[in-house]
Design a protein around this motif. Sequence first.
Motif, mmCIF file in Angstrom:
data_model
loop_
_atom_site.group_PDB
_atom_site.id
_atom_site.type_symbol
_atom_site.label_atom_id
_atom_site.label_comp_id
_atom_site.label_asym_id
_atom_site.label_seq_id
_atom_site.Cartn_x
_atom_site.Cartn_y
_atom_site.Cartn_z
ATOM 1 N N UNK A 1 -4.426 -52.050 -53.550
ATOM 2 C CA UNK A 1 -5.654 -51.910 -52.485
ATOM 3 C C UNK A 1 -6.756 -52.676 -53.262
ATOM 4 N N UNK A 2 -7.007 -52.347 -54.478
ATOM 5 C CA UNK A 2 -8.556 -53.106 -54.906
ATOM 6 C C UNK A 2 -8.445 -54.383 -55.094
ATOM 7 N N UNK A 3 -7.320 -54.826 -55.414
ATOM 8 C CA UNK A 3 -6.911 -56.389 -55.639
ATOM 9 C C UNK A 3 -6.972 -57.230 -54.447
ATOM 10 N N UNK A 4 -6.444 -56.507 -53.193
ATOM 11 C CA UNK A 4 -6.704 -57.224 -52.002
ATOM 12 C C UNK A 4 -7.871 -56.973 -51.279
ATOM 13 N N UNK A 5 -8.838 -55.964 -51.695
ATOM 14 C CA UNK A 5 -10.153 -55.708 -51.112
ATOM 15 C C UNK A 5 -11.037 -56.551 -51.789
ATOM 16 N N UNK A 6 -10.923 -56.860 -53.134
ATOM 17 C CA UNK A 6 -11.735 -57.936 -53.899
ATOM 18 C C UNK A 6 -11.309 -59.338 -53.086
ATOM 19 N N UNK B 1 -14.435 -61.859 -51.352
ATOM 20 C CA UNK B 1 -14.398 -63.048 -51.888
ATOM 21 C C UNK B 1 -14.124 -64.000 -50.704
ATOM 22 N N UNK B 2 -13.323 -63.702 -49.933
ATOM 23 C CA UNK B 2 -13.163 -64.554 -48.828
ATOM 24 C C UNK B 2 -14.241 -64.681 -47.600
ATOM 25 N N UNK B 3 -14.957 -63.634 -47.970
ATOM 26 C CA UNK B 3 -16.243 -63.353 -47.049
ATOM 27 C C UNK B 3 -17.626 -63.852 -47.733
ATOM 28 N N UNK B 4 -17.184 -64.164 -48.969
ATOM 29 C CA UNK B 4 -18.315 -64.744 -49.973
ATOM 30 C C UNK B 4 -19.460 -63.852 -50.381
ATOM 31 N N UNK B 5 -18.839 -62.303 -50.330
ATOM 32 C CA UNK B 5 -19.619 -61.355 -51.141
ATOM 33 C C UNK B 5 -18.957 -60.820 -52.044
ATOM 34 N N UNK B 6 -19.681 -60.006 -53.246
ATOM 35 C CA UNK B 6 -19.329 -59.574 -54.307
ATOM 36 C C UNK B 6 -18.810 -58.047 -54.041
ATOM 37 N N UNK B 7 -19.374 -57.176 -53.442
ATOM 38 C CA UNK B 7 -18.968 -55.894 -53.279
ATOM 39 C C UNK B 7 -19.382 -55.509 -51.805
ATOM 40 N N UNK B 8 -19.197 -54.089 -51.511
ATOM 41 C CA UNK B 8 -19.422 -53.617 -50.264
ATOM 42 C C UNK B 8 -20.934 -53.646 -49.811
ATOM 43 N N UNK B 9 -21.758 -53.488 -50.776
ATOM 44 C CA UNK B 9 -23.146 -53.178 -50.684
ATOM 45 C C UNK B 9 -23.611 -54.778 -50.208
ATOM 46 N N UNK B 10 -23.148 -55.679 -50.860
ATOM 47 C CA UNK B 10 -23.407 -56.891 -50.288
ATOM 48 C C UNK B 10 -23.158 -57.180 -49.007
ATOM 49 N N UNK B 11 -21.745 -56.926 -48.886
ATOM 50 C CA UNK B 11 -21.055 -57.091 -47.561
ATOM 51 C C UNK B 11 -21.944 -56.703 -46.386
ATOM 52 N N UNK B 12 -22.359 -55.222 -46.554
ATOM 53 C CA UNK B 12 -23.416 -54.476 -45.469
ATOM 54 C C UNK B 12 -24.638 -55.186 -45.443
ATOM 55 N N UNK B 13 -25.154 -55.626 -46.440
ATOM 56 C CA UNK B 13 -26.533 -56.468 -46.341
ATOM 57 C C UNK B 13 -26.316 -57.832 -45.542
ATOM 58 N N UNK B 14 -25.145 -58.454 -45.857
ATOM 59 C CA UNK B 14 -24.993 -59.786 -45.252
ATOM 60 C C UNK B 14 -24.662 -59.514 -43.841
ATOM 61 N N UNK B 15 -24.077 -58.428 -43.409
ATOM 62 C CA UNK B 15 -24.000 -57.938 -41.879
ATOM 63 C C UNK B 15 -25.059 -57.799 -41.391
ATOM 64 N N UNK B 16 -26.019 -57.124 -41.858
ATOM 65 C CA UNK B 16 -27.260 -56.608 -41.370
ATOM 66 C C UNK B 16 -28.281 -57.902 -41.241
#
Length: 116
Positions: free
Chosen positions: A59-64, A68-83
């Motif tokens: 799961x960790x490999x697929x999540x990473x 990466x496919x969304x262009x973010x490094x982690x969930x915090x960056x994902x949340x910030x990019x969405x906001x």
Amino acid sequence: MTGIDPHDVPSAAQLVAAVREFLQTDVLPAVEGRVRFHTRVAVNVLAMVEREIDLGPAQADRHAARLAGLGVADEAELAEAIRAGRLPDDERLLAALEESVRAKLEVANPAYLQTQ
């Protein structure tokens, strides 16, 4: 496990399974009230740990890869990019979020994934 595993048997997964089975088979039928409730909680927690040990690395490999496919490094960056509106609100983002939630439920409580 590989042939170079530094730990002897039983593995962490086997130990967790043994404790869960003991609580479920021997302790749970012999207790009631508050102790029974807490034993059920402990059984559920150990089952979650077993699933995380089993499913977690893949799961960790697929999540990473999803992140990466969304262009973010982690969930915090994902949340910030969405906001901030930096990610398009499209099927790719929705699919990535759905897969992340599905992976969490596979560990936390796979029964929630069953269709009614």
